[in-house]
Scaffold this motif. Structure first.
Motif, mmCIF file in Angstrom:
data_model
loop_
_atom_site.group_PDB
_atom_site.id
_atom_site.type_symbol
_atom_site.label_atom_id
_atom_site.label_comp_id
_atom_site.label_asym_id
_atom_site.label_seq_id
_atom_site.Cartn_x
_atom_site.Cartn_y
_atom_site.Cartn_z
ATOM 1 N N GLN A 15 24.161 -1.251 28.950
ATOM 2 C CA GLN A 15 23.047 -0.385 28.574
ATOM 3 C C GLN A 15 23.467 1.017 28.157
ATOM 4 O O GLN A 15 22.757 1.683 27.404
ATOM 5 N N TRP A 16 24.612 1.481 28.621
ATOM 6 C CA TRP A 16 25.006 2.856 28.339
ATOM 7 C C TRP A 16 26.023 2.961 27.202
ATOM 8 O O TRP A 16 26.480 4.049 26.875
ATOM 9 N N SER A 17 26.377 1.834 26.590
ATOM 10 C CA SER A 17 27.373 1.855 25.513
ATOM 11 C C SER A 17 26.837 2.558 24.276
ATOM 12 O O SER A 17 25.635 2.496 23.968
ATOM 13 N N THR A 18 27.746 3.204 23.560
ATOM 14 C CA THR A 18 27.385 3.876 22.305
ATOM 15 C C THR A 18 28.339 3.548 21.169
ATOM 16 O O THR A 18 28.035 3.844 20.013
ATOM 17 N N ASP A 19 29.508 2.946 21.498
ATOM 18 C CA ASP A 19 30.529 2.802 20.463
ATOM 19 C C ASP A 19 31.332 1.521 20.680
ATOM 20 O O ASP A 19 31.871 1.292 21.764
ATOM 21 N N PHE A 20 31.382 0.687 19.644
ATOM 22 C CA PHE A 20 32.216 -0.512 19.637
ATOM 23 C C PHE A 20 33.126 -0.450 18.411
ATOM 24 O O PHE A 20 32.967 0.404 17.534
ATOM 25 N N ALA A 21 34.060 -1.383 18.353
ATOM 26 C CA ALA A 21 34.888 -1.540 17.152
ATOM 27 C C ALA A 21 35.154 -3.021 16.951
ATOM 28 O O ALA A 21 35.092 -3.814 17.899
ATOM 29 N N SER A 22 35.447 -3.389 15.712
ATOM 30 C CA SER A 22 35.657 -4.800 15.397
ATOM 31 C C SER A 22 36.857 -4.958 14.481
ATOM 32 O O SER A 22 37.015 -4.225 13.502
ATOM 33 N N GLY A 23 37.710 -5.933 14.814
ATOM 34 C CA GLY A 23 38.805 -6.333 13.942
ATOM 35 C C GLY A 23 38.583 -7.767 13.508
ATOM 36 O O GLY A 23 38.169 -8.608 14.319
ATOM 37 N N ASP A 24 38.851 -8.075 12.235
ATOM 38 C CA ASP A 24 38.484 -9.389 11.710
ATOM 39 C C ASP A 24 39.485 -9.887 10.680
ATOM 40 O O ASP A 24 40.018 -9.102 9.882
ATOM 41 N N THR A 25 39.701 -11.206 10.694
ATOM 42 C CA THR A 25 40.380 -11.883 9.589
ATOM 43 C C THR A 25 39.488 -13.040 9.157
ATOM 44 O O THR A 25 38.848 -13.682 10.000
ATOM 45 N N PRO A 26 39.421 -13.338 7.849
ATOM 46 C CA PRO A 26 38.433 -14.306 7.360
ATOM 47 C C PRO A 26 38.855 -15.760 7.432
ATOM 48 O O PRO A 26 38.039 -16.648 7.193
ATOM 49 N N GLY A 27 40.131 -16.035 7.730
ATOM 50 C CA GLY A 27 40.598 -17.412 7.745
ATOM 51 C C GLY A 27 41.034 -17.875 6.371
ATOM 52 O O GLY A 27 40.670 -17.294 5.345
ATOM 53 N N TYR A 41 38.493 -28.385 3.238
ATOM 54 C CA TYR A 41 38.206 -27.681 4.490
ATOM 55 C C TYR A 41 37.850 -26.237 4.183
ATOM 56 O O TYR A 41 38.527 -25.569 3.392
ATOM 57 N N ASP A 42 36.777 -25.776 4.806
ATOM 58 C CA ASP A 42 36.359 -24.386 4.672
ATOM 59 C C ASP A 42 36.382 -23.763 6.065
ATOM 60 O O ASP A 42 35.579 -24.139 6.925
ATOM 61 N N PRO A 43 37.302 -22.826 6.330
ATOM 62 C CA PRO A 43 37.391 -22.259 7.684
ATOM 63 C C PRO A 43 36.139 -21.501 8.100
ATOM 64 O O PRO A 43 35.888 -21.328 9.294
ATOM 65 N N PHE A 44 35.339 -21.063 7.156
ATOM 66 C CA PHE A 44 34.130 -20.314 7.499
ATOM 67 C C PHE A 44 33.123 -21.193 8.233
ATOM 68 O O PHE A 44 32.458 -20.753 9.171
ATOM 69 N N ILE A 45 33.010 -22.464 7.811
ATOM 70 C CA ILE A 45 32.069 -23.376 8.460
ATOM 71 C C ILE A 45 32.791 -24.408 9.317
ATOM 72 O O ILE A 45 32.147 -25.262 9.929
ATOM 73 N N ASN A 46 34.119 -24.342 9.331
ATOM 74 C CA ASN A 46 34.924 -25.285 10.101
ATOM 75 C C ASN A 46 34.623 -26.720 9.682
ATOM 76 O O ASN A 46 34.412 -27.607 10.509
ATOM 77 N N GLY A 47 34.569 -26.944 8.375
ATOM 78 C CA GLY A 47 34.272 -28.278 7.882
ATOM 79 C C GLY A 47 34.250 -28.316 6.369
ATOM 80 O O GLY A 47 34.776 -27.425 5.690
#
Length: 719
Positions: free
Chosen positions: A175-187, A412-418
């Protein structure tokens, strides 16, 4: 966010949740999978970071929390005393998370990259990656907003092994959070080797003390949240959180809308992940992710302890389909207006952005939908775009120069895993009669038996029903020629949409994909799509505005003049959250024109009164009474006696001619020609009113004299 208002919840979903869809095309990842050097983790676009931020805040708002958390704001990592590894203090959370995401996928198919204490022997390990893993939610097989969904739902593989504690969800709802971060790779997927790199995500969620905001009042945060909630975001593990709450002895009671108790199993009271929580598993019927009507569940959590913590919390969850509204807009007004200018009312939808009226002309279906690049083509292409949808493959075109093609773009499409299904839809709404059929030509190319073509119909665009049995592939041989298909269309009051869908019925079956055989005719080719025994609705006009309650039907709104004999369908729909929902039921309107008679079809022998619509330009009127004899067979020759019932518009020659050799019977024949070089057209009209039956024919004899190749004889009808 008022989750007690269904329309507001639907609007919020369509405008906010759906705004982050399509993120795959916006990631803008600059990294690579071949190196572990500094910078190999790359970066993502700011637009993509915004997609993640929007998705996180969507969930927080639905759960009643402050929804202004930042993602990838540039804030630095959380370093605490006792950390085994310490990155430079100026390392941003975003950079650490991005390196963590690379480490997760580079250690695949191992799982050391998913550890919250990854060994320094892990591929692509750095102190920054270790720090992000230590303070983050970790996922393999998901990225971006899709990873956020997985963290909240906690019911899928790939989000580490502690889903039962719903720790990912609890940190995102801290409830008190104000800041997150995200790291991503698309596959990625490499066709030649079959090498798979699943997508990955590292979401930095453990905050620094300096980032916490204690100003908002604490609340019970539940998931699913209280009020109306999209069923597709439902979960098998439900939870309730409260800062400082003691749930060690708490109990949970779940009831349906009829107050019947549903079995639940408390699976976690564990502390340490965000706010203190209790987690219980609900039956499969309660965890449903698809509903056709709203479903209500009542929850009571009792015997809660803790200083200043309420001892009980009761709330109601109503699972909905956010693509359906509970109010149906209806058009009302005159079914037989005289001319144009009639006003029609619309029953609105509460809370809609605006209301729209669609104006459709019902016409006989005489079209042929080929794949030619014509402006009149009415097909909605929903294929991947990585192969030609309108194909010119030699031997796989029935008529014209192109045919529609459906094939798997990849194995194969890694985005939909199929394997991604492919489809296209006819951009026409059909109104089938009792014997309506859909007809088309198809030829199968390289298709395995598990590759299927289904033809499906829908009256709302949400639920689709297959017509007949899907066609299966025949292997590498395919069809030697095009095959004809004819499918019965179900008759009903609502117009139908039709789509062609190509899919893999068995996920482990081999298949032919375009990327593997780019020069071969993989998939199925479809051409010459027609219907018989059907009408279709051509949308010629529309009216829309916030609060629209009525509109005028005239040549301007209809897009063309209104005339007697036409049938118009008037339908209304709501736009909510930027999404135009399905049209409501149609109001059939048949305009009446001047001189149209009304009265009994079977008058008594003593007579009856008839009325007609006046013509404002008329000076007087004439009533004609005619007997109808469907059994009459008449012959119209050109003899002078009795005089033929013919009127003519010819030049300097007589329409009745006795030229030798140019008469079939009698002494005369009708003649048409061009009397001068400037003459463009001559004609004669048979002055008989004919009421044809289904078996009626018009028969005549003709003999051509000297005629230019550009001369034509037309036989025409008029009402």
């Amino acid at each position: 966010m008022d989750t007690g208002n269904r329309t507001e919840v639907v609007s919020f979903y369509q405008a906010i949740y759906m705004a982050s869809e399509g993120y795959r095309d916006r990631i803008g990842w600059t990294g690579n999978y071949t190196s572990t050097a500094a910078g190999a983790e790359g970066t993502v676009s700011s637009v993509f970071s915004g997609d993640i931020e929007r998705r996180v805040n969507y969930y927080r708002a639905m759960c009643g929390l402050k929804a202004d958390v930042r993602v990838n704001s540039g804030s630095t990592v959380n370093i605490v005393s006792g950390d085994d590894w310490v990155p430079p203090a100026n390392t941003t959370k975003a950079a650490a998370s991005q390196r963590s995401a690379l480490m997760i996928v580079r250690t695949y198919p191992g799982n050391s990259g998913l550890s919250h204490d990854p060994p320094n022997s892990s591929t692509a390990w750095t102190t920054a990656a270790w720090n992000a893993n230590r303070n983050g939610n970790l996922a393999l097989g998901f990225f971006g907003p899709g990873a956020v969904d997985a963290y909240f739902q906690e019911d899928v593989n790939g989000t580490s092994a502690w889903n039962v504690d719903v720790g990912h969800r609890r940190w995102l709802l801290f409830q008190w959070s104000t800041d997150f971060a995200s790291g991503d790779t698309p596959g990625s997927f490499t066709p030649g080797s079959g090498s798979v790199r699943p997508p990955s995500n590292s979401m930095y969620v453990v905050p620094k003390i300096s980032e916490l905001d204690f100003a908002p009042a604490v609340i019970f945060a539940t998931y699913p949240p209280a009020g109306f909630f999209p069923a597709r975001l439902n979960a098998g593990f439900w939870s309730l959180s409260y800062p400082g709450g003691d749930f060690s002895a708490a109990t949970v009671t779940l009831r349906d809308s009829a107050s019947n108790v549903q079995p639940v199993t408390i699976v976690s009271r564990r502390t340490g992940y965000g706010d203190n929580s209790i987690v219980w598993q609900v039956p499969a019927s309660v965890a449903a992710k698809s509903v056709t009507s709203d479903r209500t569940w009542n929850v009571t959590v009792s015997n809660i302890r803790g200083e200043g913590v309420p001892t009980q919390h009761s709330y109601q969850v109503i699972l909905i389909d956010p693509d359906r509204l509970n109010e149906t807009p209806v058009v009302s007004g005159n079914s037989s207006p005289v001319g144009s200018g009639s006003v029609y009312a619309i029953s609105g939808v509460t809370g809609a952005d605006k209301m729209e009226a669609g104006i459709f002309l019902r016409s006989a279906s005489g079209w042929n939908e080929g794949a030619e690049d014509a402006a009149a083509s009415a097909v909605v292409d929903r294929t991947a775009g990585s192969y030609p949808f309108r194909a010119i493959t030699a031997g796989y075109v029935k008529s014209g120069s192109k045919a529609f093609r459906l094939t798997f773009p990849t194995r194969y499409d890694p985005f939909i895993n199929g394997v991604p299904a492919q489809e296209f839809e006819l951009g026409r709404e059909l109104v089938p009669g009792a014997s309506g059929t859909l007809n088309f030509q198809f030829r199968r190319g390289l298709m395995t038996a598990a590759s299927k073509l289904a033809v499906e119909t829908s009256d709302d665009g949400l639920t689709w029903t297959a017509l007949g049995t899907p066609w299966s592939g025949t292997g590498g041989a395919g069809d030697s020629a095009f095959q004809s298909a004819s499918l019965n269309l179900p008759a009903g009051a609502a117009p139908l949409r039709v789509r062609f869908r190509y899919y893999l019925a068995d996920s482990v079956s081999p298949l032919y994909a375009h990327e593997d055989y780019p020069t071969q005719p993989t998939g199925i080719f479809i051409d010459d799509i027609k219907v018989s025994g059907c009408d279709w609705l051509e949308q010629t006009g529309a009216v829309g505005a916030p609060g629209l309650a009525s509109f005028t039907l005239d040549a301007t709104t209809a897009g063309r003049p209104l005339a007697s004999g036409q049938e118009w369908w008037l339908r209304a729909r709501a736009v909510v959250g930027g999404k135009a929902f399905s049209y409501g039921p149609a109001k059939s309107v048949k305009p009446s024109g001047p001189l149209q008679l009304t009265g009994p079809a079977q008058p008594p022998t003593t007579g009856a009164d008839y009325s007609f619509i006046p013509d404002p330009a008329a000076q007087s009127y004439q009533l004609e009474v005619t007997t109808v004899d469907n059994s009459e067979v008449w012959t119209e020759g050109a003899e002078h006696s009795p005089a033929p019932q013919v009127s003519s518009a010819t030049g300097s020659y007589a329409v009745s001619d006795n030229l030798a050799g140019y008469r079939k019977s009698g002494s005369f024949a009708f003649r048409l020609g061009l009397s001068t070089p400037e003459d463009n057209e001559d004609h004669f009209t048979i002055e008989r009113v004919v009421v044809p039956t289904a078996a009626s024919t018009l028969d005549f004899w003709l003999r051509r004299g000297p005629m230019s190749l550009t001369n034509r004889l037309h036989v025409e009808l008029s009402t």
